[in-house]
Design a protein around this motif. Structure first.
Motif, mmCIF file in Angstrom:
data_model
loop_
_atom_site.group_PDB
_atom_site.id
_atom_site.type_symbol
_atom_site.label_atom_id
_atom_site.label_comp_id
_atom_site.label_asym_id
_atom_site.label_seq_id
_atom_site.Cartn_x
_atom_site.Cartn_y
_atom_site.Cartn_z
ATOM 1 N N VAL A 3 0.398 48.657 117.536
ATOM 2 C CA VAL A 3 -0.359 49.006 116.328
ATOM 3 C C VAL A 3 -1.766 48.388 116.021
ATOM 4 C CG1 VAL A 3 -0.280 49.486 113.938
ATOM 5 C CG2 VAL A 3 1.663 49.696 115.232
ATOM 6 N N LEU A 4 -2.728 48.802 116.186
ATOM 7 C CA LEU A 4 -4.271 48.036 116.039
ATOM 8 C C LEU A 4 -4.861 48.781 114.788
ATOM 9 C CD1 LEU A 4 -5.227 48.413 119.654
ATOM 10 C CD2 LEU A 4 -4.139 46.176 118.510
ATOM 11 N N THR A 5 -5.644 47.887 114.272
ATOM 12 C CA THR A 5 -6.432 48.273 113.028
ATOM 13 C C THR A 5 -7.978 48.233 113.772
ATOM 14 O OG1 THR A 5 -5.153 47.086 111.539
ATOM 15 C CG2 THR A 5 -7.428 47.582 110.837
ATOM 16 N N ARG A 6 -8.749 49.254 113.570
ATOM 17 C CA ARG A 6 -10.015 49.244 114.051
ATOM 18 C C ARG A 6 -11.026 49.799 113.121
ATOM 19 N NH1 ARG A 6 -11.208 46.653 118.338
ATOM 20 N NH2 ARG A 6 -10.458 45.327 116.923
ATOM 21 N N LYS A 7 -12.192 49.539 113.128
ATOM 22 C CA LYS A 7 -13.342 49.942 112.189
ATOM 23 C C LYS A 7 -14.172 51.008 113.244
ATOM 24 C CE LYS A 7 -13.311 45.850 109.592
ATOM 25 N NZ LYS A 7 -14.134 44.704 109.371
ATOM 26 N N GLU A 10 -15.563 50.467 116.947
ATOM 27 C CA GLU A 10 -14.633 49.630 117.552
ATOM 28 C C GLU A 10 -13.999 50.588 118.824
ATOM 29 O OE1 GLU A 10 -14.163 45.885 114.694
ATOM 30 O OE2 GLU A 10 -12.908 47.443 114.724
ATOM 31 N N VAL A 25 -14.607 57.492 110.290
ATOM 32 C CA VAL A 25 -13.485 57.385 109.481
ATOM 33 C C VAL A 25 -13.750 58.035 108.048
ATOM 34 C CG1 VAL A 25 -12.118 55.688 108.230
ATOM 35 C CG2 VAL A 25 -13.094 54.891 110.419
ATOM 36 N N ASP A 28 -8.414 59.834 104.913
ATOM 37 C CA ASP A 28 -7.092 59.453 105.807
ATOM 38 C C ASP A 28 -7.049 59.772 107.079
ATOM 39 O OD1 ASP A 28 -6.865 62.143 104.824
ATOM 40 O OD2 ASP A 28 -4.715 62.012 104.358
#
Length: 87
Positions: A3-7, A10, A25, A28
């Protein structure tokens, strides 16, 4: 599962030749871009499941191609849901 968090903007690299880019983004939901070699199949899970279910239903019901196609289109939101035939 990783699980990764990206902006936005990215990227995620998979192997040497697949790149996933976060394009947008909004609330949701996100838009992603997938850059992969032509030979790599990229499919949406819900479409693959709908096709599989339509194929199974068509083979079990014994009804023709047109009915299965209508049910698939309805599942994908392209047509209203056809009535289910009485047994």
């Amino acid at each position: 599962m990783l699980v990764l968090t990206r902006k936005q903007g990215e990227k995620i690299l998979i192997g040497d030749d697949i790149v996933i880019t976060v394009l947008d983004v909004r609330g949701d939901s996100i838009r992603i871009g997938v850059d992969a070699p032509r030979g790599v199949r990229i499919q949406r899970d819900e479409v693959l499941r709908a096709v599989t279910e339509a194929n199974i239903a068509a083979s079990e019901s014994g009804q023709g191609h047109d009915d299965a196609e209508a049910r698939l289109k309805a599942t994908l939101g392209l047509l209203p849901v056809p009535p289910t035939p009485a047994p």
